[in-house]
Design an enzyme around this catalytic site. Structure first.
Site, PDB file in Angstrom:
ATOM      1  N   ARG A  96       0.681  -1.052   0.338  1.00 34.09           N
ATOM      2  CA  ARG A  96      -0.034   0.007   0.097  1.00 34.09           C
ATOM      3  C   ARG A  96       1.063   1.387   0.199  1.00 34.09           C
ATOM      4  O   ARG A  96       0.183   2.238   0.245  1.00 34.09           O
ATOM      5  CB  ARG A  96      -0.916  -0.220   1.196  1.00 34.09           C
ATOM      6  CG  ARG A  96      -1.713  -1.174   0.848  1.00 34.09           C
ATOM      7  CD  ARG A  96      -3.488  -0.519   1.382  1.00 34.09           C
ATOM      8  NE  ARG A  96      -4.724  -1.645   1.259  1.00 34.09           N
ATOM      9  CZ  ARG A  96      -5.751  -0.622   1.153  1.00 34.09           C
ATOM     10  NH1 ARG A  96      -6.185   0.102   1.579  1.00 34.09           N
ATOM     11  NH2 ARG A  96      -6.472  -2.322   0.491  1.00 34.09           N
ATOM     12  N   ARG A 117      -3.566   5.878  -0.494  1.00 30.41           N
ATOM     13  CA  ARG A 117      -4.287   7.025   0.302  1.00 30.41           C
ATOM     14  C   ARG A 117      -3.117   7.516   1.459  1.00 30.41           C
ATOM     15  O   ARG A 117      -3.705   8.584   1.667  1.00 30.41           O
ATOM     16  CB  ARG A 117      -4.761   6.234   1.752  1.00 30.41           C
ATOM     17  CG  ARG A 117      -4.242   4.682   2.188  1.00 30.41           C
ATOM     18  CD  ARG A 117      -4.907   3.928   2.107  1.00 30.41           C
ATOM     19  NE  ARG A 117      -4.125   2.762   2.840  1.00 30.41           N
ATOM     20  CZ  ARG A 117      -4.786   1.399   3.458  1.00 30.41           C
ATOM     21  NH1 ARG A 117      -6.824   1.729   3.288  1.00 30.41           N
ATOM     22  NH2 ARG A 117      -3.894   0.780   4.271  1.00 30.41           N
ATOM     23  N   ARG A 146      -6.472  11.717  -6.661  1.00 30.12           N
ATOM     24  CA  ARG A 146      -7.507  11.641  -6.522  1.00 30.12           C
ATOM     25  C   ARG A 146      -8.863  12.028  -6.387  1.00 30.12           C
ATOM     26  O   ARG A 146     -10.087  11.363  -6.561  1.00 30.12           O
ATOM     27  CB  ARG A 146      -8.010   9.823  -5.354  1.00 30.12           C
ATOM     28  CG  ARG A 146      -7.059   8.549  -5.783  1.00 30.12           C
ATOM     29  CD  ARG A 146      -8.235   8.456  -6.605  1.00 30.12           C
ATOM     30  NE  ARG A 146      -9.658   8.046  -6.136  1.00 30.12           N
ATOM     31  CZ  ARG A 146      -9.946   7.395  -5.192  1.00 30.12           C
ATOM     32  NH1 ARG A 146      -8.397   6.318  -4.512  1.00 30.12           N
ATOM     33  NH2 ARG A 146     -11.541   7.119  -4.220  1.00 30.12           N
ATOM     34  N   ASP A 164      -6.981  -2.733  -7.375  1.00 31.17           N
ATOM     35  CA  ASP A 164      -7.468  -3.560  -6.353  1.00 31.17           C
ATOM     36  C   ASP A 164      -8.306  -4.977  -6.767  1.00 31.17           C
ATOM     37  O   ASP A 164      -8.568  -5.689  -7.680  1.00 31.17           O
ATOM     38  CB  ASP A 164      -9.181  -2.761  -6.478  1.00 31.17           C
ATOM     39  CG  ASP A 164      -9.865  -2.922  -4.447  1.00 31.17           C
ATOM     40  OD1 ASP A 164     -10.006  -2.384  -3.784  1.00 31.17           O
ATOM     41  OD2 ASP A 164     -10.774  -4.123  -4.645  1.00 31.17           O
ATOM     42  N   TYR A 185     -15.404 -11.915  -0.391  1.00 28.94           N
ATOM     43  CA  TYR A 185     -15.919 -10.353  -0.903  1.00 28.94           C
ATOM     44  C   TYR A 185     -17.550 -11.046  -1.598  1.00 28.94           C
ATOM     45  O   TYR A 185     -18.577 -10.577  -1.092  1.00 28.94           O
ATOM     46  CB  TYR A 185     -15.021  -9.615  -1.835  1.00 28.94           C
ATOM     47  CG  TYR A 185     -13.989  -8.548  -1.377  1.00 28.94           C
ATOM     48  CD1 TYR A 185     -14.798  -8.086   0.234  1.00 28.94           C
ATOM     49  CD2 TYR A 185     -12.679  -8.747  -1.327  1.00 28.94           C
ATOM     50  CE1 TYR A 185     -13.792  -7.273   0.934  1.00 28.94           C
ATOM     51  CE2 TYR A 185     -11.574  -7.924  -0.677  1.00 28.94           C
ATOM     52  CZ  TYR A 185     -12.944  -7.182   0.574  1.00 28.94           C
ATOM     53  OH  TYR A 185     -11.501  -6.321   1.395  1.00 28.94           O
TER      54      TYR A 185
END
Lengths: 392, 392
Positions: free
Chosen positions: B38, B42, B51, B87, B162
């Protein structure tokens, strides 16, 4: 057997010979006792009916309601124990912390604890505030007869994780960060959570619970090194408040229906000494179960904080868990809750496998490896209890 | 060194001698390579700026934006690799599944997969739909020069979790229930997720990625028995799509700036055979890393599905992980992300401990034991890279 009046001391005293208590003490009986984590609550229609219009924490603090919810699964399933219906955050609430339980989300804190000052600002728990808990326990044990009640409390780390995160979290990163970024504040926070949750568990035993389970739900987020150095001392501190407490036996040795005198939850001459003093009869010390999710690496450390029985989640088989504990520790577990919705033959084969592997421990209480899922068909749990009781 | 035009094959070819690739191949260099799960995303202000106004999956499917986001942490931190910004659910989206990523929550499915019919109704992935992925990878490797790009994909179980849960979940109970209540539907679902995620990873390697990491984020929710029987075959199937693919080397043996001919992502004569045929030069087979959270019990099984390198979360130390893998497997990990916010001396001591324990493996790439937390100070990551590179 003649029914004694509700609340008669002998009724509580009977639990000393119950399958659950004797198994927790390491003595194998004819069949394996069984209860289910989260058996009281959301999976039962009678619970959902009773809770309509009442918030979770209000239900926990209403003695009649908490007692009735605790009793429901005993009546329905014929399990070998009641587990006191409460929530991990109840002692925080009683201390005056701004916490509520948001349906579908979990505990949410008004003011997360993030700094040393936040820790110092935490309120002190007035143990008189635990009165509704004691009252609910007393009502429950009076109604339970010879079925033991297990007291319930969250372990200090799991309470601290909620306090620091401010709510549910997947990795408990904020809590684990505070642990390393401000070790003094962390130690103080753990001392605080150990104190309130120890008092909460102690109140339940003094009111008549025959065993106690400490839930360190989130300990599996920790490395063994962090658990041992940053968490275990607080868990030991919490348990020191309930070590040396005796339960439901009479001086003559107890047993179902045996006569004798009994003070509910008396203290031995050496409180704090855990089962190793001449004045504490280990057969009458309240047995303590310690459980966490994903704690396969921590089993021995979780035993070493002062537990008698170790609960095992569904991730590792019981024979492996027993091996890690040196083959000398009574185990509880470890049906995979995911199997409760499988066709019966699949669940049955799993139960037989768990029972067989449980034989590697000195004694074994069957349970789930995690709480009853809300959507579980209660009939499956009832059938499971009957099935387990029919095995040798 | 003279700069080659962007996209020149030699530029990609240089990665065969990079510290990351050689270390993944089990050869220890002068210092330990480092990248961060990661790292793209973010935690970086330049990412958050870029973004603004673009949804997560739109960013993943915009080649210029995905490439730029992938490059940002390489420029800023000087890490030894880029990890492709994407993702886990992107291949589902490209297959036509109704999935979106809800900020603060994660992937949410329009129609969770709960029955055998739901599984049969899943759409087929047209591999032509992967064009934006290939384009983003090609743009990225052209800009990276001799820094390798690691391809990214979720493992079949994590995708399936998921799909069945319909969104993020703590215990993946619905997925684990389907696994046992309808094993045939489960097997078919795992075949489907293996196919799409294998194609997604394969496209990245064919477009120029020099290594690949399969993320089985939620495998830690499984027992070893369930992992081995219900999950591992699908992970092996997904990886079979990338085994035998060669990367960035020239026929003469490669090396930084070495001349030679190269087709990006060519297949060896024996695709599907993993590093054990005469026609596959293991030094040019794309190395595969396999990582999951809380998978200390599964490390060997996760290696055995066809990984070259095993990623280890922060829960067990690397020397213990290496022992469980027989001491023969290159490791990646395992800085505790909770330490990134600790005072530098605390973090430094932890890094030195991880590096020392990593010496028990044949080779070691430093990484976190989980993704970079969003609130991480980027300066700490930059300092950490410099510090790691300065150690022997």
């Amino acid at each position: 057997m003649r029914e004694l009046p509700a609340g008669h001391p002998l009724q509580v005293g009977r639990t000393s010979a119950s399958p659950l208590v004797t198994t927790y003490q390491g003595v194998r009986g004819d069949s394996t006792p069984v209860w289910f984590m989260r058996q009281a609550g959301r999976s039962l229609p009678e619970y959902r009916d009773l809770r309509v219009g009442t918030e979770m924490l209000d239900a926990c603090l209403n003695p009649e309601m908490a007692s009735e919810i605790t009793l429901q699964p005993v009546r329905r399933h014929g399990v070998d124990a009641a587990i006191f219906f409460s929530d991990i955050v109840v002692p925080m609430k009683l201390a005056g912390v701004d916490v509520s339980i948001v349906p579908g989300r979990g505990p949410v804190l008004g003011n997360p604890v993030r700094t040393a000052q936040d820790v110092r600002d935490l309120p002190t728990l007035d143990e008189a505030a635990l009165a509704p808990i004691s009252e609910a326990v007393a009502l429950t044990v009076a109604a339970l007869g010879d079925t033991p009640l297990i007291g319930f409390a969250g372990a200090p780390f799991t309470l601290a994780a909620y306090l620091v995160e401010g709510g549910p979290s997947k990795d408990h990163l904020a809590a684990r960060t505070l642990m390393h970024s401000d070790p003094d504040a962390w130690a103080e926070l753990m001392q605080w959570t150990a104190t309130i949750t120890g008092a909460f568990l102690r109140a339940q035993i003094l009111a008549g619970a025959s065993a106690a389970q400490l839930f360190d739900s989130w300990a599996g987020a920790l490395s063994l090194a962090d658990y041992t150095s940053k968490v275990a001392p607080a868990s030991a501190l919490a348990l020191s408040r309930v070590h040396g407490l005796t339960y439901g036996g009479d001086e003559a040795g107890g047993g179902a229906g045996a006569a004798g005198t009994r003070a509910v939850g008396t203290e031995s001459a050496a409180p704090g000494a855990h089962g190793d003093t001449a004045t504490t009869n280990p057969t009458r010390t309240v047995p303590i179960v310690h459980f966490g999710v994903g704690t396969g690496e921590l089993l021995k450390a979780m035993h070493d904080v002062g537990a008698d029985v170790v609960g095992v989640d569904y991730r590792i088989p019981l024979d492996e868990a027993s091996r890690r504990l040196g083959g000398t520790v009574t185990l509880q577990g470890n049906i995979d809750p995911a199997l409760l919705a499988a066709p019966w033959p699949v669940l049955e084969a799993h139960v037989l496998d768990v029972l067989a592997r449980g034989k590697s421990a000195p004694a074994h209480v069957l349970n789930l490896g995690h709480g009853v899922p809300p959507e579980t068909d209660p009939a499956v749990l009832t059938r499971l209890v009957e099935f387990v009781h029919a095995q040798n």
